[in-house]
Motif scaffolding. Structure first.
Motif, PDB file in Angstrom:
ATOM      1  N   ASP A 549       0.744  -1.139   0.116  1.00 56.21           N
ATOM      2  CA  ASP A 549      -0.001   0.025   0.006  1.00 56.21           C
ATOM      3  C   ASP A 549       0.960   1.107  -0.116  1.00 56.21           C
ATOM      4  OD1 ASP A 549      -2.355   1.526  -0.326  1.00 56.21           O
ATOM      5  OD2 ASP A 549      -2.768   1.151   2.100  1.00 56.21           O
ATOM      6  N   GLU A 550       0.423   2.321  -0.581  1.00 57.44           N
ATOM      7  CA  GLU A 550       1.041   3.571  -0.562  1.00 57.44           C
ATOM      8  C   GLU A 550       2.435   3.405  -1.146  1.00 57.44           C
ATOM      9  OE1 GLU A 550      -0.057   6.544   0.420  1.00 57.44           O
ATOM     10  OE2 GLU A 550      -1.962   5.728   1.051  1.00 57.44           O
ATOM     11  N   VAL A 551       2.309   2.953  -2.560  1.00 58.04           N
ATOM     12  CA  VAL A 551       3.357   2.729  -3.360  1.00 58.04           C
ATOM     13  C   VAL A 551       3.467   3.935  -4.390  1.00 58.04           C
ATOM     14  CG1 VAL A 551       4.497   1.024  -4.945  1.00 58.04           C
ATOM     15  CG2 VAL A 551       3.357   0.251  -3.060  1.00 58.04           C
ATOM     16  N   SER A 552       4.638   4.364  -4.671  1.00 59.24           N
ATOM     17  CA  SER A 552       4.890   5.403  -5.502  1.00 59.24           C
ATOM     18  C   SER A 552       5.939   4.823  -6.720  1.00 59.24           C
ATOM     19  CB  SER A 552       5.123   6.747  -5.133  1.00 59.24           C
ATOM     20  OG  SER A 552       5.705   7.573  -6.133  1.00 59.24           O
ATOM     21  N   VAL A 553       5.622   4.571  -8.099  1.00 63.24           N
ATOM     22  CA  VAL A 553       6.517   4.489  -9.056  1.00 63.24           C
ATOM     23  C   VAL A 553       6.445   5.442 -10.229  1.00 63.24           C
ATOM     24  CG1 VAL A 553       7.221   2.548 -10.732  1.00 63.24           C
ATOM     25  CG2 VAL A 553       6.094   1.869  -8.611  1.00 63.24           C
ATOM     26  N   THR A 554       7.491   6.421 -10.002  1.00 63.42           N
ATOM     27  CA  THR A 554       7.562   7.624 -10.631  1.00 63.42           C
ATOM     28  C   THR A 554       9.048   8.074 -11.417  1.00 63.42           C
ATOM     29  OG1 THR A 554       7.737   8.931  -9.106  1.00 63.42           O
ATOM     30  CG2 THR A 554       5.621   8.444  -9.664  1.00 63.42           C
ATOM     31  N   HIS A 555       8.869   8.427 -12.732  1.00 63.23           N
ATOM     32  CA  HIS A 555       9.747   9.027 -13.246  1.00 63.23           C
ATOM     33  C   HIS A 555      11.115   8.132 -13.683  1.00 63.23           C
ATOM     34  CE1 HIS A 555       7.730  12.460 -11.237  1.00 63.23           C
ATOM     35  NE2 HIS A 555       7.800  13.272 -12.420  1.00 63.23           N
ATOM     36  N   ASN A 556      10.976   7.222 -13.733  1.00 59.34           N
ATOM     37  CA  ASN A 556      11.905   6.102 -13.905  1.00 59.34           C
ATOM     38  C   ASN A 556      12.009   6.048 -15.385  1.00 59.34           C
ATOM     39  OD1 ASN A 556      12.203   4.745 -11.279  1.00 59.34           O
ATOM     40  ND2 ASN A 556      10.082   4.560 -11.447  1.00 59.34           N
ATOM     41  N   ARG A 557      13.160   5.661 -16.007  1.00 58.34           N
ATOM     42  CA  ARG A 557      13.336   5.661 -17.367  1.00 58.34           C
ATOM     43  C   ARG A 557      13.890   4.314 -17.936  1.00 58.34           C
ATOM     44  NH1 ARG A 557      17.336   8.494 -20.192  1.00 58.34           N
ATOM     45  NH2 ARG A 557      18.813   8.519 -18.542  1.00 58.34           N
ATOM     46  N   TYR A 558      13.373   3.796 -19.101  1.00 55.87           N
ATOM     47  CA  TYR A 558      13.650   2.484 -19.401  1.00 55.87           C
ATOM     48  C   TYR A 558      14.179   2.846 -20.939  1.00 55.87           C
ATOM     49  CZ  TYR A 558      10.611   0.480 -15.887  1.00 55.87           C
ATOM     50  OH  TYR A 558       9.976   0.341 -14.629  1.00 55.87           O
ATOM     51  N   ILE A 559      15.549   1.962 -20.903  1.00 57.24           N
ATOM     52  CA  ILE A 559      15.979   2.158 -22.270  1.00 57.24           C
ATOM     53  C   ILE A 559      16.774   0.717 -22.620  1.00 57.24           C
ATOM     54  CG2 ILE A 559      16.881   4.568 -21.936  1.00 57.24           C
ATOM     55  CD1 ILE A 559      19.684   3.151 -21.491  1.00 57.24           C
ATOM     56  N   SER A 560      16.775   0.475 -23.944  1.00 53.92           N
ATOM     57  CA  SER A 560      17.424  -0.878 -24.289  1.00 53.92           C
ATOM     58  C   SER A 560      18.962  -0.967 -24.428  1.00 53.92           C
ATOM     59  CB  SER A 560      17.064  -0.993 -26.008  1.00 53.92           C
ATOM     60  OG  SER A 560      17.752  -2.257 -26.495  1.00 53.92           O
TER      61      SER A 560
END
Length: 564
Positions: A549-560
């Motif tokens: 609960d109260e999980v924040s997943v933000t502003h992450n970058r995924y690249i190859s």
């Protein structure tokens, strides 16, 4: 700033460098003299090699967490090369010397000391208790191997026994090291699986295998074998405070590793826990590198390098004891449950404790210890400042809340580890920052806690994982970062772990989940860079959450990984 101090030289007590003589007696006499002088005292060693043999080492009984059960090792007596006991304001200055230990020994014990510093030393064994051999050829149903010059054996009647200074073994855990990928992992013991072993020449073996039992390996890989019994530890800090290890090389440890138990404010700075290059060995630790159990104050590991262990790099935890009885209204009997942890005082007068449900790992009552005593090596009796809670159950456990440390693990490099990089379970502030984790076979960082298997307590409530680099860590069943308490039932409106921040890290992924978390609240995963392999199609599948609960997943970058 130079602080006025009394200087003592090991040479004055018969310790002669590069002599090959046993330095144990000289060191003991020098430390006895040190104890008679009001500090600060610096005990210096003239630069060179000093040998320590078990025949004249100190023998003393120590119950140490996570070592060996009564069946594995009935006698808890440790063979101690260097015993620092009851010292205050003392520095052991090595001046770059090499201390070489023989047989099976606990190299250094710091017991009941305050303000002790050990620095500028290199520690190693003449013959490590992990045997090594390199695969030199592979044929139809057999493989050839060259035994390392520091590993000795007896080949007789088609079998192989590893032998050393006062020890021998045949079976036990084995690992495989691939120098091309600089990776180590656990395997079935190839020596035990072999149908027959022949000696082709000195240090050259041929292992024959029945159909279907031939190990999958490659030329150039190193097989590492040990007996698995942790009858000693690398070093022990116990019942001490303000202990500093710095600028040291620890090139092999027999047993659990550098263990801190019931101690306060211990630091490891600029350490190199790796084999000496000139030996050509690939193993530096029989088990963990640094193991911290039931400590408080600040535990700090910084600017160090770890390579070539047979278990975790750093493990920080407490110990849950299970309720075993209630003699009086304000007393409770508590039992050590895991076979390899028992016998040491886990509670002291004045300690704050919490009663915890073993299924949910949720605490439901607290108290202060008035008296504590060992009834037997596996049972403690504690008297409380109040009555035992009425809702007490027979499978509940108790955690010592006072003996929980702050933790800083910063700017370290870890490689060639078959298990985890860092395990941490403490409710106080913990920081894992600026580290480089290279190809951990399991999770690079693990937050667990359980009351059914290892009984390693407790909850995490303030953990930051920031600015680290994770290179191809984890596997199909092990996320790079795993927050996995071993609770078996949910607690109403309660979570096991909380307030965990994972930010600003770089993840270079392979086929492993990025993050898994369960029974956790206030979890933040932000501003991370995730470099995905070409076949890793769905980034979202890399994060697995259960009962959070109260999980924040933000502003992450995924690249190859293939992108420029």
């Amino acid at each position: 700033m130079n602080v006025p101090h009394t200087a003592i030289s090991l040479t004055d007590f018969g310790g002669r460098p590069d002599s090959g003589e046993d330095a144990a007696g000289a060191m003991r006499r020098a430390l006895e003299e040190t104890a008679r002088i009001a500090g600060p005292v610096v005990l210096t060693c003239e630069r060179g090699r000093y040998d320590f043999y078990p025949e004249h080492a100190t023998k003393a009984k120590y119950y140490i967490s996570n070592t060996a059960s009564e069946d594995e090792n009935p006698d808890v007596t440790k063979t101690i090369g260097i015993l620092l006991q009851g010292l205050r304001n003392v520095t052991l200055e090595g001046n770059g010397s090499l201390f070489v230990f023989h047989g099976k020994q606990t190299m250094i014990v710091v017991d009941g000391c305050e303000e002790v510093s050990i620095r500028n030393l290199r520690l190693d064994f003449e013959q490590p208790t992990v045997a090594e051999m390199t695969v030199t050829g592979i044929g139809d149903g057999f493989l050839d191997a060259a035994v390392h010059r520091d590993s000795r054996y007896e080949a007789e009647n088609g079998t192989l026994t590893w032998v050393g200074e006062g020890w021998r073994f045949r079976d036990g855990p084995m690992q495989e090291y691939d120098p091309q990928s600089n990776t180590t992992w656990r395997i079935d013991n190839a020596v035990a699986a072999a149908a027959r072993i022949e000696e082709l020449g000195p240090g050259r073996l041929r292992l024959f295998f029945d159909a279907g039992l031939m190990p999958s390996t490659a030329i150039g890989r190193v097989l590492q074998a040990r007996d698995g019994i942790r009858d000693q530890v690398g070093a022990l800090v116990i019942n001490s405070r303000k202990v500093e290890w710095s600028d040291m090389g620890v090139h092999f440890m027999h047993g659990l590793g550098l263990v801190c138990q019931s101690s306060e404010d211990v630091s490891f700075e600029r350490m190199e826990l790796a084999p000496r290059t000139e030996t050509g060995r690939t193993v530096a630790a029989f088990a963990d590198c640094i193991h911290v159990s039931g400590c408080r104050g600040l535990i700090r590991v910084a600017d160090s390098r770890f390579a070539g262990a047979h278990d975790d790099v750093i493990n920080v935890h407490g110990t849950y004891l299970r309720v075993a009885g209630q003699p009086l209204a304000d007393e409770v009997l508590l039992r050590f449950m895991h076979p390899q942890s028992y016998g040491f005082p886990a509670f002291f007068p004045g300690d704050c404790i919490e009663f915890v449900r073993s299924g949910s790992l949720a605490s439901y009552a607290d108290a202060v210890v008035i008296k504590a005593s060992m009834v037997e090596p596996r049972v403690m009796r504690i008297k409380l400042d109040r009555n035992v809670p009425e809702e007490l159950r027979g499978d509940d456990v108790v955690e010592n809340v006072t003996w929980t440390p702050e933790v800083e693990i910063v700017n370290n490099r870890m490689a060639r580890i078959p298990t985890r990089g860092v395990l941490v379970t403490t409710r106080r502030r913990a920081l894992i920052e600026g580290n480089r984790f290279e190809r951990m076979a399991m999770s690079a960082v693990m937050v667990a806690g359980d009351a059914r298997s290892w009984y390693e307590s407790g909850k995490v409530d303030n953990l930051t994982i920031r600015g680290n680099t994770f290179i191809e860590c984890g596997g199909a069943d092990n996320a790079v970062i795993s927050i996995s308490p071993e609770n078996t039932e949910p607690a109403e409106k309660s979570y096991v772990h909380a307030h965990i921040v994972i930010e600003g890290n770089r993840f270079e992924m392979r086929d492993a989940p990025l993050l898994e978390a369960s029974s956790t609240e206030h979890l933040k995963f932000a501003d991370n860079l995730i470099v995905l392999p070409g076949k890793f199609q769905e980034a979202g599948a890399a994060i697995r959450l259960t009962a959070c609960d109260e999980v924040s997943v933000t502003h992450n970058r995924y690249i190859s990984a293939n992108s420029k």
